[in-house]
Enzyme design. Structure first.
Site, PDB file in Angstrom:
ATOM      1  CE  LYS A 274      -3.645  10.592  -6.550  1.00 28.44           C
ATOM      2  NZ  LYS A 274      -3.564   8.840  -7.485  1.00 28.44           N
TER       3      LYS A 274
ATOM      4  NE  ARG B 196      -8.918  12.501  -7.756  1.00 29.12           N
ATOM      5  CZ  ARG B 196      -8.077  12.365  -6.640  1.00 29.12           C
ATOM      6  NH1 ARG B 196      -7.379  12.982  -6.296  1.00 29.12           N
ATOM      7  NH2 ARG B 196      -8.455  10.971  -6.536  1.00 29.12           N
TER       8      ARG B 196
ATOM      9  NE  ARG C 225      -4.472   3.369   0.861  1.00 24.89           N
ATOM     10  CZ  ARG C 225      -4.413   4.903  -0.152  1.00 24.89           C
ATOM     11  NH1 ARG C 225      -4.043   5.653  -1.015  1.00 24.89           N
ATOM     12  NH2 ARG C 225      -6.074   4.621  -1.012  1.00 24.89           N
TER      13      ARG C 225
ATOM     14  NE  ARG D  69      -7.855   7.295   1.467  1.00 27.04           N
ATOM     15  CZ  ARG D  69      -6.713   7.692   0.520  1.00 27.04           C
ATOM     16  NH1 ARG D  69      -5.919   7.783   0.216  1.00 27.04           N
ATOM     17  NH2 ARG D  69      -7.937   7.585  -0.593  1.00 27.04           N
TER      18      ARG D  69
ATOM     19  NE  ARG E 223     -10.674   6.064  -4.271  1.00 28.41           N
ATOM     20  CZ  ARG E 223      -9.645   5.722  -3.427  1.00 28.41           C
ATOM     21  NH1 ARG E 223      -9.683   3.969  -2.622  1.00 28.41           N
ATOM     22  NH2 ARG E 223      -7.979   5.811  -3.125  1.00 28.41           N
TER      23      ARG E 223
HETATM   24  P1  AP5 Z   1      -0.558   5.605  -2.496  1.00 33.79           P
HETATM   25  O1  AP5 Z   1       0.802   6.409  -2.245  1.00 33.79           O
HETATM   26  O2  AP5 Z   1      -1.785   6.263  -0.958  1.00 33.79           O
HETATM   27  O3  AP5 Z   1      -1.161   5.597  -3.446  1.00 33.79           O
HETATM   28  P2  AP5 Z   1      -2.136   7.306  -4.146  1.00 33.79           P
HETATM   29  O4  AP5 Z   1      -2.105   7.632  -6.007  1.00 33.79           O
HETATM   30  O5  AP5 Z   1      -1.447   8.390  -3.168  1.00 33.79           O
HETATM   31  O6  AP5 Z   1      -3.653   6.523  -3.585  1.00 33.79           O
HETATM   32  P3  AP5 Z   1      -4.451   6.841  -3.185  1.00 33.79           P
HETATM   33  O7  AP5 Z   1      -5.587   6.360  -2.783  1.00 33.79           O
HETATM   34  O8  AP5 Z   1      -4.419   8.600  -1.685  1.00 33.79           O
HETATM   35  O9  AP5 Z   1      -5.475   8.124  -4.239  1.00 33.79           O
HETATM   36  P4  AP5 Z   1      -6.565   9.562  -4.404  1.00 33.79           P
HETATM   37  O10 AP5 Z   1      -6.589   9.701  -5.668  1.00 33.79           O
HETATM   38  O11 AP5 Z   1      -7.701   8.059  -4.954  1.00 33.79           O
HETATM   39  O12 AP5 Z   1      -6.902   9.455  -3.234  1.00 33.79           O
HETATM   40  P5  AP5 Z   1      -7.365  10.953  -2.598  1.00 33.79           P
HETATM   41  O13 AP5 Z   1      -6.599  11.491  -1.506  1.00 33.79           O
HETATM   42  O14 AP5 Z   1      -5.957  11.907  -3.796  1.00 33.79           O
HETATM   43  O15 AP5 Z   1       0.148   4.344  -2.735  1.00 33.79           O
HETATM   44  C1  AP5 Z   1      -1.415   3.104  -2.023  1.00 33.79           C
HETATM   45  C2  AP5 Z   1      -0.552   1.805  -1.733  1.00 33.79           C
HETATM   46  O16 AP5 Z   1       0.368   1.283  -2.710  1.00 33.79           O
HETATM   47  C3  AP5 Z   1       0.070   2.166  -0.298  1.00 33.79           C
HETATM   48  O17 AP5 Z   1      -0.174   0.940   0.244  1.00 33.79           O
HETATM   49  C4  AP5 Z   1       1.482   1.910  -0.429  1.00 33.79           C
HETATM   50  O18 AP5 Z   1       2.139   1.241   0.378  1.00 33.79           O
HETATM   51  C5  AP5 Z   1       1.682   1.606  -2.030  1.00 33.79           C
HETATM   52  N1  AP5 Z   1       2.398   1.500  -2.684  1.00 33.79           N
HETATM   53  C6  AP5 Z   1       2.718   2.823  -3.305  1.00 33.79           C
HETATM   54  N2  AP5 Z   1       3.642   3.070  -3.851  1.00 33.79           N
HETATM   55  C7  AP5 Z   1       4.785   1.214  -4.413  1.00 33.79           C
HETATM   56  C8  AP5 Z   1       5.082   0.530  -4.960  1.00 33.79           C
HETATM   57  N3  AP5 Z   1       5.879   1.184  -6.040  1.00 33.79           N
HETATM   58  N4  AP5 Z   1       4.599  -0.738  -4.710  1.00 33.79           N
HETATM   59  C9  AP5 Z   1       4.492  -1.103  -4.079  1.00 33.79           C
HETATM   60  N5  AP5 Z   1       2.914  -0.680  -3.144  1.00 33.79           N
HETATM   61  C10 AP5 Z   1       3.234   0.547  -3.281  1.00 33.79           C
HETATM   62  O19 AP5 Z   1      -8.504  11.323  -2.592  1.00 33.79           O
HETATM   63  C11 AP5 Z   1     -10.012  10.492  -2.390  1.00 33.79           C
HETATM   64  C12 AP5 Z   1     -10.758  11.647  -2.902  1.00 33.79           C
HETATM   65  O20 AP5 Z   1     -10.812  12.652  -2.668  1.00 33.79           O
HETATM   66  C13 AP5 Z   1     -11.645  11.241  -4.208  1.00 33.79           C
HETATM   67  O21 AP5 Z   1     -12.233   9.761  -4.321  1.00 33.79           O
HETATM   68  C14 AP5 Z   1     -12.292  12.272  -4.006  1.00 33.79           C
HETATM   69  O22 AP5 Z   1     -13.228  12.040  -3.498  1.00 33.79           O
HETATM   70  C15 AP5 Z   1     -11.811  13.136  -3.132  1.00 33.79           C
HETATM   71  N6  AP5 Z   1     -10.689  14.147  -3.672  1.00 33.79           N
HETATM   72  C16 AP5 Z   1      -9.385  14.057  -3.677  1.00 33.79           C
HETATM   73  N7  AP5 Z   1      -9.358  15.567  -4.125  1.00 33.79           N
HETATM   74  C17 AP5 Z   1      -9.908  15.744  -5.541  1.00 33.79           C
HETATM   75  C18 AP5 Z   1      -9.832  16.554  -5.982  1.00 33.79           C
HETATM   76  N8  AP5 Z   1      -8.621  17.582  -6.636  1.00 33.79           N
HETATM   77  N9  AP5 Z   1     -11.202  17.113  -6.761  1.00 33.79           N
HETATM   78  C19 AP5 Z   1     -12.023  16.689  -6.485  1.00 33.79           C
HETATM   79  N10 AP5 Z   1     -11.756  15.503  -5.218  1.00 33.79           N
HETATM   80  C20 AP5 Z   1     -10.727  15.311  -4.773  1.00 33.79           C
END
Ligand code: AP5
Length: 247
Positions: A26, A101, A149, A182, A193
């Site tokens: 994402k 989410r 990552r 991270r 997660r």
């Molecule tokens: P990346 O692009 O970072 O993936 P992502 O989907 O953004 O993964 P996240 O881990 O950031 O998502 P998340 O939803 O758990 O975290 P968030 O910060 O939102 O890619 C990942 C890796 O893969 C990278 O190394 C990249 O280079 C690689 N990659 C990407 N595409 C690729 C491809 N095509 N091929 C190969 N490699 C690839 O949330 C964190 C925490 O915040 C949550 O756990 C929760 O506690 C809280 N939170 C956030 N939003 C909310 C909400 N709306 N409600 C409640 N709690 C929330």
């Protein structure tokens, strides 16, 4: 040519919502969309980590929840998302990365847009309906993406030691900062997660699918291929929606 491309893409696209499990890409794809269409990326995880880093009241409450891999309560999310969406640079559109989410967050967002955008006498061009894109990735691949990552604490650039390593081990290609892992990318947190995604976030896809607003994209492919398909989805959504691409 560069100018032509900018003119072609720097238009109103409305909200773009990226759904997908942790590690689906994402954040990676949101950056590409933000660059191409010149709209902000709104990543709720980044907003929360910023609060945690600054030690705000919200940050103190969210820190322990995030460290366990659980979701922050909906009521805490609404305030920070509403504040961000009201900022001036969201007028032409934005990419939501990590929100909604839960099904409750999806309902809240619809109500927010209805009240603050669609019912108001805002420009026609601001009334583009959201396009919802779901990124699909195999579970084993997700684990590799999350455990591999790394990110640059200075410029935010993302790497992956398995798929997209830096030129020099553990150093950013751009500014040579030491790359960081991270806090919630530890194996014991990743499983929490992914479980939260299964139980609380999958219903969001059902919510949009039932309204025929969901477009699924196979994100288990090279990043550029995924990006190209997403751009195609956004471009055709703009042509098909009620604003008829006039936005
Ligand atoms: P990346 O692009 O970072 O993936 P992502 O989907 O953004 O993964 P996240 O881990 O950031 O998502 P998340 O939803 O758990 O975290 P968030 O910060 O939102 O890619 C990942 C890796 O893969 C990278 O190394 C990249 O280079 C690689 N990659 C990407 N595409 C690729 C491809 N095509 N091929 C190969 N490699 C690839 O949330 C964190 C925490 O915040 C949550 O756990 C929760 O506690 C809280 N939170 C956030 N939003 C909310 C909400 N709306 N409600 C409640 N709690 C929330």
């Amino acid at each position: 040519m560069a100018n032509e491309s900018a003119n072609d893409t720097a238009r109103n696209i409305g909200p773009v919502i990226l759904l997908g499990p942790p590690g689906a890409g994402k954040g990676t794809q949101a950056k590409q969309i933000a660059d191409r269409y010149e709209v902000p990326q709104i990543a709720t995880g980044d907003l929360l980590r910023d609060h945690v880093g600054r030690g705000t009241e919200l940050g103190l409450e969210a820190a322990a929840i995030m460290a366990r891999g659980e979701l922050v309560p909906d009521e805490l999310m609404y305030g920070i998302v509403a504040t961000r969406l009201r900022e001036a640079n969201c007028q032409r559109g934005y990419v939501l990365d990590g929100f909604p989410r839960t099904a409750a967050q999806a309902g809240w967002l619809d109500a927010f847009l209805e009240k603050e955008v669609f019912e108001k006498k805002s420009e026609k061009s601001q009334k583009c309906p959201p396009v919802v894109i779901q990124l699909l990735v195999d579970y084993t691949e997700l684990l590799l993406r999350l455990t591999g990552r790394r990110s640059c604490p200075t410029c935010g650039r993302l790497y992956n030691i398995h798929f997209q390593p830096p030129l020099v081990d553990e150093l950013c290609d751009v500014d040579e900062s030491k790359l960081v892992i991270r806090n919630d990318d530890r194996e014991e947190v990743i499983s929490g997660r992914l479980a939260a995604y299964e139980t609380e976030t999958k219903p969001v896809a059902d919510y949009y699918r039932a309204q025929r607003r969901l477009v699924a994209v196979n994100a288990d492919r090279p990043m550029e291929d995924v990006t190209a398909e997403i751009f195609g989805v956004i471009d055709s959504h703009c042509k098909d929606s009620h604003c008829q691409g006039g936005c």
